[in-house]
Design a protein around this motif. Structure first.
Motif, short mmCIF file in Angstrom:
data_model
loop_
_atom_site.label_atom_id
_atom_site.label_comp_id
_atom_site.label_asym_id
_atom_site.label_seq_id
_atom_site.Cartn_x
_atom_site.Cartn_y
_atom_site.Cartn_z
N ASN A 178 -49.59 23.59 -78.17
CA ASN A 178 -50.76 24.10 -77.13
C ASN A 178 -50.33 24.01 -75.44
OD1 ASN A 178 -52.58 24.37 -79.15
ND2 ASN A 178 -53.69 22.43 -78.80
N ASP A 179 -49.24 22.94 -75.50
CA ASP A 179 -48.69 22.97 -74.19
C ASP A 179 -47.39 23.73 -73.84
OD1 ASP A 179 -50.61 21.14 -73.04
OD2 ASP A 179 -49.87 19.74 -74.28
N LEU A 180 -47.01 24.66 -74.87
CA LEU A 180 -45.81 25.46 -74.74
C LEU A 180 -46.35 26.67 -73.90
CD1 LEU A 180 -43.21 26.24 -75.76
CD2 LEU A 180 -44.20 27.66 -77.50
N VAL A 181 -45.48 26.79 -72.73
CA VAL A 181 -45.93 27.78 -71.70
C VAL A 181 -44.81 28.97 -71.44
CG1 VAL A 181 -47.62 26.27 -70.37
CG2 VAL A 181 -45.12 26.36 -69.78
N ALA A 182 -43.75 28.68 -72.06
CA ALA A 182 -42.57 29.59 -71.87
C ALA A 182 -41.51 29.20 -73.10
CB ALA A 182 -41.93 29.71 -70.60
N SER A 183 -40.73 30.41 -73.41
CA SER A 183 -39.70 30.32 -74.28
C SER A 183 -38.62 31.17 -74.20
CB SER A 183 -39.95 30.27 -75.76
OG SER A 183 -40.71 31.29 -76.15
N VAL A 184 -37.29 31.03 -74.40
CA VAL A 184 -36.19 31.87 -74.23
C VAL A 184 -35.52 31.81 -75.43
CG1 VAL A 184 -34.32 32.63 -72.84
CG2 VAL A 184 -36.33 31.27 -71.94
N SER A 185 -35.27 33.14 -75.85
CA SER A 185 -34.20 32.94 -77.08
C SER A 185 -33.31 33.91 -77.16
CB SER A 185 -35.12 33.03 -78.62
OG SER A 185 -35.77 34.40 -78.33
N TRP A 186 -32.00 33.84 -77.65
CA TRP A 186 -31.04 34.97 -77.41
C TRP A 186 -29.98 34.37 -78.66
CZ3 TRP A 186 -31.52 31.00 -74.12
CH2 TRP A 186 -30.14 30.42 -73.94
N SER A 187 -29.11 35.13 -79.14
CA SER A 187 -27.90 34.91 -79.89
C SER A 187 -26.58 35.55 -79.62
CB SER A 187 -28.33 35.12 -81.36
OG SER A 187 -28.27 36.75 -81.36
N ASP A 188 -25.46 35.09 -80.20
CA ASP A 188 -24.22 35.78 -79.82
C ASP A 188 -24.21 37.16 -80.22
OD1 ASP A 188 -22.94 33.46 -78.95
OD2 ASP A 188 -22.42 32.68 -81.04
N THR A 189 -25.00 37.68 -81.40
CA THR A 189 -25.04 38.95 -81.79
C THR A 189 -25.84 39.89 -81.01
OG1 THR A 189 -26.61 38.45 -83.36
CG2 THR A 189 -24.41 38.26 -84.30
N ASP A 190 -26.96 39.01 -80.54
CA ASP A 190 -27.97 40.05 -79.56
C ASP A 190 -28.27 39.07 -78.21
OD1 ASP A 190 -29.59 41.64 -78.38
OD2 ASP A 190 -31.43 41.07 -79.84
N PRO A 191 -27.15 39.32 -77.35
CA PRO A 191 -27.18 38.10 -76.27
C PRO A 191 -28.39 38.67 -75.06
CG PRO A 191 -25.38 39.82 -75.94
CD PRO A 191 -25.97 40.10 -77.37
N LYS A 192 -28.91 39.65 -75.59
CA LYS A 192 -30.20 39.93 -74.58
C LYS A 192 -31.43 38.81 -74.65
CE LYS A 192 -29.99 45.10 -74.51
NZ LYS A 192 -30.55 46.35 -74.74
N LYS A 193 -31.73 38.11 -73.58
CA LYS A 193 -32.50 37.13 -73.60
C LYS A 193 -33.95 37.76 -73.68
CE LYS A 193 -29.70 33.80 -71.39
NZ LYS A 193 -29.57 32.74 -70.47
N ASN A 194 -34.66 37.01 -74.56
CA ASN A 194 -36.11 37.28 -74.85
C ASN A 194 -36.90 36.27 -74.14
OD1 ASN A 194 -35.97 39.67 -76.76
ND2 ASN A 194 -34.61 38.15 -77.88
N TYR A 195 -37.79 36.60 -73.66
CA TYR A 195 -38.84 35.75 -72.68
C TYR A 195 -40.27 35.67 -73.19
CZ TYR A 195 -34.54 35.17 -69.39
OH TYR A 195 -33.54 34.96 -68.92
N ASP A 196 -40.65 34.63 -73.32
CA ASP A 196 -42.31 34.68 -73.62
C ASP A 196 -42.96 33.59 -72.49
OD1 ASP A 196 -42.78 36.41 -76.05
OD2 ASP A 196 -41.21 35.05 -76.98
N VAL A 197 -43.73 34.20 -71.81
CA VAL A 197 -44.42 33.29 -70.95
C VAL A 197 -46.04 33.43 -71.40
CG1 VAL A 197 -42.61 33.38 -69.13
CG2 VAL A 197 -44.67 35.01 -69.37
N TYR A 198 -46.89 32.31 -71.22
CA TYR A 198 -48.09 32.04 -71.68
C TYR A 198 -48.94 31.50 -70.36
CZ TYR A 198 -45.85 32.27 -76.04
OH TYR A 198 -45.15 32.72 -77.26
N ASP A 199 -50.01 32.09 -70.46
CA ASP A 199 -51.21 31.62 -69.56
C ASP A 199 -52.16 30.94 -70.73
OD1 ASP A 199 -53.10 30.39 -67.89
OD2 ASP A 199 -54.08 32.64 -67.48
N LYS A 200 -52.42 29.69 -70.82
CA LYS A 200 -53.34 28.96 -71.58
C LYS A 200 -54.32 27.90 -71.04
CE LYS A 200 -49.55 28.47 -75.23
NZ LYS A 200 -49.16 27.75 -76.37
N SER A 201 -55.38 28.10 -71.71
CA SER A 201 -56.41 27.11 -71.33
C SER A 201 -55.97 25.71 -71.49
CB SER A 201 -57.91 27.66 -72.10
OG SER A 201 -57.42 27.18 -73.56
N LYS A 202 -56.90 24.91 -71.07
CA LYS A 202 -56.57 23.39 -71.11
C LYS A 202 -56.36 23.07 -72.57
CE LYS A 202 -58.12 18.96 -69.23
NZ LYS A 202 -58.89 18.14 -68.78
N GLU A 203 -57.36 23.82 -73.63
CA GLU A 203 -57.25 23.39 -74.81
C GLU A 203 -56.00 23.94 -75.72
OE1 GLU A 203 -60.06 25.02 -73.29
OE2 GLU A 203 -60.99 22.95 -72.63
#
Length: 172
Positions: free
Chosen positions: A131-156
């Protein structure tokens, strides 16, 4: 007459000084309201060493994260560039490294200084705090393009808005 005036003056001063001094004693968040990123200690993971793929996970807390999702993405992107984790695990020939970096907001359930608890009757792990995760970044050696996910979340923890990027390109 002078005694009555000094009593009134003492009451007025007391009425102003006591509340102001109590306000000064309130708990400070320690960051002064500025945005700050700190690593959540004892949560780094490296697994899959025997297989073809090695996964490296890091977890951070953003104190006072920006509400604007573009600003949040830029903050996370800048932090990732300034604090690279690729050198922490050597690439072995023929094996792919996958990197997963998660950013959480500070909350009542996930306070600053939080530590995982692997107690006998009670466990408290980061996967319990999605519930408190607001962003993540993932990538790999085979796909070095970084994937970003960002979230606006309610208090809950309900997702109000989500944005996904591949590098600087908004996806969706």
């Amino acid at each position: 007459m002078i005694k009555a005036g000094s009593k009134v003056l003492a009451l007025i001063v007391g009425a102003l000084v006591i509340p102001l001094s109590l306000i000064g004693c309130t708990k400070s968040d320690g960051s002064g309201g500025r945005t700050e990123i700190v690593e959540i200690e004892n949560t780094a993971q490296v697994f899959g060493r025997q297989g073809e793929e090695v996964t490296v996970k890091r977890h951070y807390m953003i104190l006072n994260p920006p509400e604007d999702l573009m600003e949040l993405k830029e903050l996370v992107e800048g932090y990732s560039k300034d604090h690279p984790i690729e050198g922490e695990v050597e690439a072995t020939e023929g094996r792919n490294r996958v990197f997963d970096v998660s950013f959480y907001r500070e909350s009542e359930d996930l306070p600053r200084g939080w530590q995982p608890d692997e107690g006998y009757l009670n466990t408290d792990r980061l996967e319990h705090h999605k519930n408190d995760l607001v962003a993540s970044v993932s990538w790999s050696d085979t796909d070095p393009k970084k994937n970003y996910d960002v979230y606006d979340k309610s208090k809950e923890g309900k997702i109000v808005k989500r944005m996904r990027f591949i590098e600087d390109q908004l996806v969706e």
